[in-house]
Motif scaffolding. Structure first.
Motif, mmCIF file in Angstrom:
data_model
loop_
_atom_site.group_PDB
_atom_site.id
_atom_site.type_symbol
_atom_site.label_atom_id
_atom_site.label_comp_id
_atom_site.label_asym_id
_atom_site.label_seq_id
_atom_site.Cartn_x
_atom_site.Cartn_y
_atom_site.Cartn_z
ATOM 1 N N VAL A 40 0.777 -1.356 -0.055
ATOM 2 C CA VAL A 40 -0.086 -0.047 0.124
ATOM 3 C C VAL A 40 0.925 1.326 0.042
ATOM 4 O O VAL A 40 1.817 1.189 0.791
ATOM 5 C CB VAL A 40 -0.958 -0.139 1.429
ATOM 6 N N ALA A 41 0.679 2.252 -0.878
ATOM 7 C CA ALA A 41 1.479 3.474 -0.926
ATOM 8 C C ALA A 41 0.771 4.551 0.107
ATOM 9 O O ALA A 41 -0.322 4.463 0.187
ATOM 10 C CB ALA A 41 1.234 4.224 -2.363
ATOM 11 N N HIS A 42 1.658 4.802 1.021
ATOM 12 C CA HIS A 42 1.305 5.880 2.068
ATOM 13 C C HIS A 42 2.105 7.163 1.551
ATOM 14 O O HIS A 42 3.481 7.440 1.815
ATOM 15 C CB HIS A 42 1.889 5.279 3.538
ATOM 16 N N VAL A 142 4.747 14.287 -12.128
ATOM 17 C CA VAL A 142 5.496 14.167 -10.747
ATOM 18 C C VAL A 142 4.123 13.603 -9.884
ATOM 19 O O VAL A 142 3.148 13.749 -10.019
ATOM 20 C CB VAL A 142 6.002 15.541 -10.392
ATOM 21 N N THR A 143 4.910 12.951 -9.138
ATOM 22 C CA THR A 143 3.904 12.543 -7.685
ATOM 23 C C THR A 143 4.328 13.211 -6.481
ATOM 24 O O THR A 143 5.475 13.361 -6.036
ATOM 25 C CB THR A 143 4.344 10.985 -7.549
ATOM 26 N N VAL A 144 3.289 13.843 -5.991
ATOM 27 C CA VAL A 144 3.374 14.765 -4.462
ATOM 28 C C VAL A 144 2.588 13.964 -3.395
ATOM 29 O O VAL A 144 1.317 13.744 -3.786
ATOM 30 C CB VAL A 144 3.158 16.324 -4.747
ATOM 31 N N ASN A 145 3.273 13.474 -2.466
ATOM 32 C CA ASN A 145 2.486 12.703 -1.377
ATOM 33 C C ASN A 145 1.504 11.498 -2.121
ATOM 34 O O ASN A 145 0.644 11.403 -1.571
ATOM 35 C CB ASN A 145 1.729 13.716 -0.595
ATOM 36 N N GLY A 146 1.999 10.876 -3.065
ATOM 37 C CA GLY A 146 1.421 9.894 -3.729
ATOM 38 C C GLY A 146 0.339 10.029 -4.851
ATOM 39 O O GLY A 146 -0.271 9.394 -5.636
ATOM 40 N N VAL A 147 0.262 11.624 -4.985
ATOM 41 C CA VAL A 147 -0.817 12.020 -6.148
ATOM 42 C C VAL A 147 -0.042 12.381 -7.131
ATOM 43 O O VAL A 147 0.921 13.047 -7.449
ATOM 44 C CB VAL A 147 -1.432 13.314 -5.710
ATOM 45 N N SER A 148 -0.685 11.770 -8.436
ATOM 46 C CA SER A 148 -0.105 12.073 -9.802
ATOM 47 C C SER A 148 -0.683 13.304 -10.288
ATOM 48 O O SER A 148 -1.745 13.579 -10.250
ATOM 49 C CB SER A 148 -0.977 10.935 -10.647
ATOM 50 N N LEU A 149 0.231 13.977 -10.606
ATOM 51 C CA LEU A 149 -0.059 15.611 -10.984
ATOM 52 C C LEU A 149 0.970 15.971 -12.190
ATOM 53 O O LEU A 149 1.869 15.445 -12.548
ATOM 54 C CB LEU A 149 0.338 16.417 -9.652
#
Length: 199
Positions: A40-42, A142-149
């Motif tokens: 699980v990604a945290h 880019v991924t920031v705190n797991g969020v694809s942006l």
């Protein structure tokens, strides 16, 4: 492997130090669907479920992970973006995210975009790391705190992302302020291209 599409945020309910490791116990809506040894990604960090009990689950972060990410800054009650590993029979709604955080960045500015919000993040400038693909490109991922942006206005050590209200409300972007430390994972495609150029 992950896609950077956050399922929800989990709440940290306990933190326990075990020598150089830290065990994080969390609560979320899909605890009953988890299994021991599942990834699980945290906040973008891939961690293994080691215990499930009483409607909570526990993952362990080792020293290397704690040194490279913002997990060591977590407190009981904090919200953590979580995503289970990607199913290979579905759409890739985000981008290819490994769950291997490269480093942290700090929020240095927030700007209203008439409904959405621009966040600017800064990370240490390092030419050697940039040669290895640790950089952002305009309209890249880019991924920031797991969020694809999607990246906006990158420089050698900063970039912006535009956060729509839905993402703001359903991820821990709602808690990010100027000075907040976040996890970032640069796009794996850029790293491979940079490595090929070196060869």
């Amino acid at each position: 492997m992950f896609s950077g599409i956050i399922e929800e945020f989990a709440t940290v309910v306990a933190i326990e130090k075990d020598r150089e490791n830290i065990d994080f116990t969390l609560k979320c809506s899909f605890v009953d669907e988890l299994k021991i040894d599942q990834s699980v990604a945290h906040n973008g960090v891939c961690l293994t479920v080691v215990r499930i009990e009483n409607g909570t689950y526990t993952v362990t972060a080792m020293k290397e992970t704690l040194d490279r990410t913002n997990l060591g800054l977590l407190n009981v009650g904090d919200k953590v973006n979580v995503e289970r590993s990607m199913l290979m029979n579905g759409r890739l709604d985000g981008h290819i995210v490994q769950g291997h955080v490269d480093e942290t960045a700090k929020c240095i500015a927030m700007e209203d975009a008439d409904g959405s919000t621009y966040f600017t993040f800064e990370y240490p400038e390092n030419r050697e790391m940039a040669k290895k693909g640790y950089f952002t490109v305009d309209k890249g991922s880019v991924t920031v705190n797991g969020v694809s942006l999607t990246v906006c206005n990158p420089t050698s050590n900063t970039f912006q992302v535009a956060i729509i209200p839905y993402t703001f409300e359903h991820t821990n972007f709602c808690d990010i302020k100027v000075g907040t430390v976040v996890n970032i994972e640069f796009d794996i495609l850029g790293k491979y291209i940079a490595r090929l150029q070196q060869l």
